[in-house]
Scaffold this active site. Structure first.
Site: not given
Length: 493
Positions: A190, A244, A248, A265, A299, A395
């Site tokens: 995806k 993000s 997650g 990750e 990231c 972030e």
């Protein structure tokens, strides 16, 4: 600072815009489509098939059939390796078109896409192809009564769902797909809804490389539908997600049904530390690249800068000068160094943090939009924000860094570790003892010393704390795409 205009004709049609299921490009079951947007001008590039949960079901069925009954997991390891090597070669041969697609869809400079992203992805397939012939078990001497031949086998997991982000669409896809395929798994990919085009072209190259139909499937769509169904699907054995931390957690919840394996990750708020004995010129250049590369959409970006009091003013002034010199513009202009952020939604998010930052710290440089068309943001440096400020804690994922001072190693290690994230960090010093001591104490999955953002197929990458589970690349990644089976055979009677 001005936006440069493109000098390359980018009007050629996009060849692949449908779903790839069982070796065929097909419409979604309900015929839905969505627009994919050029972030440099906000205009529609093309319409792409919009997948649904039902489309995920048929893609998973194809992948399941290909794993359970198809040739891919049963090929000789050298044959699987050869197909992946061919895929790497095809990517290199296709660099001009793949790079064009990546720049159109994501906004990054064409020079970076063609000379950086495409070769990096090709290198992953070349490197990981070798693991197809190196998935080995071991013989175990056991002490149970009787005589036994006991050994282990390392085997593919089955059907793997891959959910990738929009900041490095092709590269991060290769991080996941290459080891998954090398181990003999089949995949359903995806791509991010903002950047689906390179995934579809990669799917076509997989078929050209001789990877059998059904082994690689691509379903475009949105996270709450396509991503959710892929993560919860009972016939998917593993899901690997990059994105993000909040998403997650949703992936974890969805994966609970059949207790599928999960690699995550996730986000980062990486600390970059400059000691007074560092090569200041190199530290300024490396730290600037560490935050402004790819418009800060990484990231592992060096978004928290800690500089020793003795060199703080020099470093911040140097980085501000570099930020003001960066050429921001359309990715097809050869002079462009960074492009726009990748979508209107993300542009609005980063712009919100710029407004927050103006109330939390000093604006050293930047802090505003560039132009009225496209999603361009000035490279920005904030200074002096409090440790609990939002721009320090959260972030931002844009070309925004927050600079602060420190006096000694104890203070800076405490500040660097005062975060829920633990993805990466940087250390700049000429003292080898300081380098190793600091690296050992930083709670981060990767620590770069006198460099920043160095990646290689052989280097495992992943996070600690809320930056994720598992690793991408290197030897370690194969543990995340295989299982260990123990075989114990009695041979004394």
């Amino acid at each position: 600072m001005t936006i440069t205009e493109p000098t390359v004709d980018v009007t050629a049609p996009i060849e692949h815009t449908k779903l790839l299921i069982d070796g065929e490009f097909v419409d979604s079951l309900d015929g839905s489509t969505f627009d994919t947007i050029n972030p440099s001008n906000g205009e529609v590039i093309t319409q792409v098939a919009l997948g649904s949960a039902a489309d995920v079901d048929r893609a998973v069925a194809a992948a399941r059939q290909a794993f359970d009954h198809g040739p891919w997991p049963r090929m000789k390891p050298s044959e699987r390796a050869a197909a992946l090597w061919r895929l790497g070669d095809l990517l290199l041969a296709d660099a001009a078109e793949m790079g064009r697609i990546e720049t159109l869809d994501q906004g990054k400079p064409y020079s970076l896409a063609t000379a950086g992203d495409v070769p990096s992805a090709a290198g992953l397939f070349h490197y990981m192809s070798g693991f197809a012939t190196k998935l080995e078990g071991s013989v175990i001497p056991i002490s149970a009564p009787g005589e036994y031949h006991t050994y282990t086998r390392r085997e593919a997991l089955g059907v793997v769902g891959l959910i990738v982000p929009w900041n490095f669409p092709l590269v991060i896809t290769s991080w996941k797909m290459a080891p998954a395929l090398a181990a003999g798994n089949t995949v359903v990919l995806k791509p991010a809804e903002a950047t689906p085009l390179s995934a579809l072209r990669l799917g076509q190259l997989c078929l050209e490389a001789g990877i059998p139909p059904g082994v690689v499937n691509v379903v475009n769509g949105y996270g709450p539908t396509v991503g959710q169904r892929l993560a919860e699907h009972p016939l998917v054995d593993k899901v690997s997600f990059t994105g993000s931390t909040a998403t997650g957690r949703r992936i974890l919840d969805a994966a609970k049904g059949n207790l599928k394996r999960v690699t995550l990750e996730l986000g980062g708020k990486s600390a970059n530390i400059i000691f007074p004995d560092a090569d200041i010129e190199a530290a300024i250049a490396g730290s600037s690249a560490g935050i402004f590369f790819n418009a800060g959409q990484a990231c592992a970006a060096a978004s928290r800068l800690y500089v020793h009091d003795d060199v703080y003013d020099e470093v911040v002034a140097g980085m501000a000068e570099k930020a003001r010199q960066i050429k921001v513009g359309d990715g097809f202009d050869p002079q462009t160094e960074i492009g726009p952020v990748a979508s209107l939604e993300h542009f609005e998010r980063v712009s919100g943090y710029l407004d927050v930052g103006k109330n939390e710290g000093e604006v050293v440089t930047g802090g505003a939009r560039i132009g009225e068309k496209g999603y361009f943001i000035e490279p920005t440096i904030f200074a002096g924000a409090a440790p609990d400020a939002r721009i320090v804690k959260e972030e931002i994922f844009g070309p925004v860094v927050v600079a602060n001072r420190f006096k000694d190693i104890e203070e800076v290690v405490a500040q660097a570790n005062d975060t829920r994230y633990g993805l990466a960090s940087g250390v700049w010093t000429k003292d080898i003892a300081t380098a190793h001591r600091t690296a050992a104490r930083l709670q981060a999955g990767t620590v770069w010393v006198n460099s920043y953002g160095v990646f290689d197929p052989s280097m495992p990458f992943g996070g600690m704390k809320e930056s994720g589970w598992g690793r991408e690349m290197g030897h370690d990644v194969m543990h995340d795409y295989t299982d260990v089976k123990t075989v114990c055979v009695r041979i004394d009677g």
